[in-house]
Design a protein around this motif. Structure first.
Motif, short mmCIF file in Angstrom:
data_model
loop_
_atom_site.label_atom_id
_atom_site.label_comp_id
_atom_site.label_asym_id
_atom_site.label_seq_id
_atom_site.Cartn_x
_atom_site.Cartn_y
_atom_site.Cartn_z
N GLY A 69 0.82 -1.21 0.00
CA GLY A 69 0.00 0.00 0.00
C GLY A 69 0.85 1.26 0.00
O GLY A 69 2.08 1.22 -0.09
N GLU A 70 0.17 2.39 0.11
CA GLU A 70 0.85 3.70 0.12
C GLU A 70 1.78 3.79 1.32
O GLU A 70 1.43 3.38 2.43
N GLY A 71 2.97 4.35 1.10
CA GLY A 71 3.89 4.61 2.20
C GLY A 71 4.39 3.38 2.93
O GLY A 71 4.86 3.47 4.07
N ALA A 72 4.35 2.23 2.28
CA ALA A 72 4.76 0.99 2.97
C ALA A 72 6.27 0.89 3.15
O ALA A 72 6.75 0.07 3.94
N GLY A 73 7.03 1.72 2.39
CA GLY A 73 8.49 1.69 2.53
C GLY A 73 9.20 1.03 1.37
O GLY A 73 10.37 0.68 1.47
N LEU B 109 -1.51 10.04 -12.00
CA LEU B 109 -1.49 10.48 -10.60
C LEU B 109 -2.16 11.84 -10.40
O LEU B 109 -2.58 12.17 -9.30
N PHE C 174 4.46 -3.25 -9.78
CA PHE C 174 4.36 -3.86 -11.11
C PHE C 174 2.92 -4.35 -11.26
O PHE C 174 2.00 -3.74 -10.71
N THR D 140 -1.77 -3.39 -10.35
CA THR D 140 -2.99 -3.29 -11.18
C THR D 140 -4.06 -4.24 -10.65
O THR D 140 -5.23 -3.89 -10.55
N ALA E 147 3.15 8.57 4.34
CA ALA E 147 3.20 9.27 3.05
C ALA E 147 2.88 10.75 3.25
O ALA E 147 3.51 11.62 2.65
N GLU F 148 -3.84 8.19 -3.15
CA GLU F 148 -3.75 8.53 -1.72
C GLU F 148 -5.06 9.15 -1.24
O GLU F 148 -5.43 9.02 -0.07
N ALA G 183 5.98 -4.63 7.25
CA ALA G 183 6.53 -3.31 6.98
C ALA G 183 6.25 -2.33 8.12
O ALA G 183 6.59 -1.15 8.03
N ALA H 227 7.55 -2.67 11.04
CA ALA H 227 8.75 -2.67 11.89
C ALA H 227 9.66 -1.50 11.49
O ALA H 227 9.47 -0.90 10.42
N VAL I 240 12.92 -4.21 8.76
CA VAL I 240 12.29 -4.53 7.47
C VAL I 240 13.38 -4.97 6.49
O VAL I 240 13.23 -5.96 5.77
N1 T5A Z 1 -0.90 2.23 -9.12
C1 T5A Z 1 0.33 1.82 -9.56
C2 T5A Z 1 -2.07 1.67 -9.59
O1 T5A Z 1 -3.16 2.07 -9.19
N2 T5A Z 1 -1.99 0.66 -10.51
C3 T5A Z 1 -0.80 0.21 -10.98
O2 T5A Z 1 -0.77 -0.70 -11.84
C4 T5A Z 1 0.42 0.82 -10.50
C5 T5A Z 1 1.76 0.36 -11.00
C6 T5A Z 1 1.85 5.27 -7.60
C7 T5A Z 1 0.36 5.10 -7.46
O3 T5A Z 1 -0.13 4.40 -8.58
C8 T5A Z 1 -0.97 3.35 -8.14
C9 T5A Z 1 -0.45 3.00 -6.77
C10 T5A Z 1 0.00 4.31 -6.22
O4 T5A Z 1 -1.10 4.95 -5.59
P1 T5A Z 1 3.54 6.41 -5.95
O5 T5A Z 1 3.75 7.83 -5.57
O6 T5A Z 1 4.64 5.74 -6.70
O7 T5A Z 1 2.21 6.35 -6.78
O8 T5A Z 1 3.07 5.64 -4.66
P2 T5A Z 1 3.77 4.59 -3.77
O9 T5A Z 1 4.33 3.49 -4.61
O10 T5A Z 1 2.78 4.18 -2.75
O11 T5A Z 1 4.99 5.36 -3.17
P3 T5A Z 1 5.25 5.92 -1.75
O12 T5A Z 1 6.52 6.69 -1.89
O13 T5A Z 1 4.07 6.61 -1.20
O14 T5A Z 1 5.48 4.66 -0.85
P4 T5A Z 1 6.72 3.75 -0.57
O15 T5A Z 1 7.74 3.82 -1.64
O16 T5A Z 1 6.18 2.42 -0.25
O17 T5A Z 1 7.32 4.36 0.78
P5 T5A Z 1 8.69 5.17 1.05
O18 T5A Z 1 9.83 4.24 1.10
O19 T5A Z 1 8.74 6.32 0.13
O20 T5A Z 1 8.40 5.61 2.54
C11 T5A Z 1 7.37 6.56 2.84
C12 T5A Z 1 7.79 7.36 4.10
O21 T5A Z 1 7.87 6.47 5.21
C13 T5A Z 1 9.19 6.43 5.75
C14 T5A Z 1 10.12 6.99 4.67
O22 T5A Z 1 11.25 7.59 5.21
C15 T5A Z 1 9.20 7.99 3.98
O23 T5A Z 1 9.20 9.21 4.67
N3 T5A Z 1 9.48 5.05 6.07
C16 T5A Z 1 9.36 4.52 7.30
N4 T5A Z 1 9.00 5.07 8.48
C17 T5A Z 1 8.96 4.22 9.56
N5 T5A Z 1 9.27 2.90 9.49
C18 T5A Z 1 9.64 2.32 8.34
N6 T5A Z 1 9.92 1.01 8.28
C19 T5A Z 1 9.68 3.14 7.17
N7 T5A Z 1 9.99 2.91 5.86
C20 T5A Z 1 9.85 4.05 5.21
#
Ligand code: T5A
Length: 239
Positions: A20-24, A63, A106, A110, A155, A169, A199, A201, A206
């Protein structure tokens, strides 16, 4: 190591990170990439939607919510159009060169977002996936599992104060709860390909769980032979 691994009939390895969103996912991809590169292994980090110039253009439209009025099938087609270009121009060439590809989301996204949460029939998405992805299925998918309220809070905490939530989001918490269940269902249905990671932890824990899963599932990557080294927070190469 180029040309030596030959998993799935291609020299390189294809790992996807889902959840999900912000999972890391981005955080952990940067850590794994730094570890592999530190040992001289060729790695490409990338993301979906996006990862190639044309797919990044489609990402911006998706987006921003430009396709939302046309419904989840239109959105699935646009994610697929982006995926076709990403596969053709970046993922398949890198795998053919024997590189390890780490991809942030990936085709499971979807299935989860447009399928389970968006309401599209699984059979329809399976047909689309067959056409779009073909044989280029991930060797390993790490599903970062997290309480959606916690992921959305992460996020939002990271976003600038004046940043509006993006198209997905902004969905209700109930949508994000369906997503979580969908990713867990994918993992349960395909245990050979998928590993679920807690995720919630701290980042180091993680990372340790991911390293253990990768070492166990992909011995060809010889991860356990790589000593611990300093990490770099690398952005996606192609993003
Ligand atoms: N989508 C995508 C679809 O609907 N269909 C599809 O087929 C595809 C491919 C993409 C959007 O598109 C959708 C899904 C999504 O909504 P995006 O911006 O790329 O949009 O969204 P996300 O992939 O969700 O990216 P995020 O950046 O929001 O999430 P992440 O990459 O999972 O998280 P990350 O590593 O950036 O971490 C988020 C924050 O949390 C902290 C980090 O420092 C950062 O500040 N953090 C932690 N904090 C505490 N503990 C931990 N273990 C942490 N890990 C990270």
């Amino acid at each position: 190591m180029t040309g030596q691994i030959l998993t799935g009939g291609r020299p390189g390895l294809f790992l996807t990170f889902e959840g999900g969103e912000g999972a890391g996912k981005s955080t952990q991809i940067a850590r794994l990439a730094a570890r592999l590169r530190g040992a001289g292994r060729p790695v490409v980090t990338t993301r979906e939607p996006g990862g190639s110039p044309k797919a990044e253009d489609i990402r911006a439209a998706l987006l921003a919510g430009l396709a939302k009025p046309y419904g989840p099938f239109a959105e699935a087609l646009l994610f697929s159009a982006a995926r076709i270009d990403h596969l053709d121009t970046l993922i398949r060439p890198a795998l053919a060169r024997g590189e390890t590809v780490l991809c942030d989301r990936f085709s499971d996204s979807t299935r989860a977002y447009q399928g389970a949460a968006g309401g599209l029939e699984p059979a329809l998405l399976a047909s689309l996936e067959r056409v779009v992805v073909g044989p280029t299925r991930p060797d390993l998918t790490l599903i970062l599992d997290l309480d959606p309220a916690m992921g959305l809070a992460r996020a939002r905490a990271r976003a600038a104060a004046d940043d509006a939530p993006d198209r997905f989001e902004a969905e209700a918490l109930e949508f994000h709860a369906r997503l979580r269940a969908a990713f867990l269902a994918i993992a349960a249905a395909e245990p050979g390909r998928c590993a679920v990671i807690d995720a919630g932890a701290p980042p180091d824990a993680v990372e340790a769980a991911i390293l253990a899963a990768v070492a166990a599932r992909l011995p060809a990557l010889r991860l356990s032979e790589i000593p611990t080294h300093s990490r770099a927070e690398a952005p996606h190469d192609a993003a």
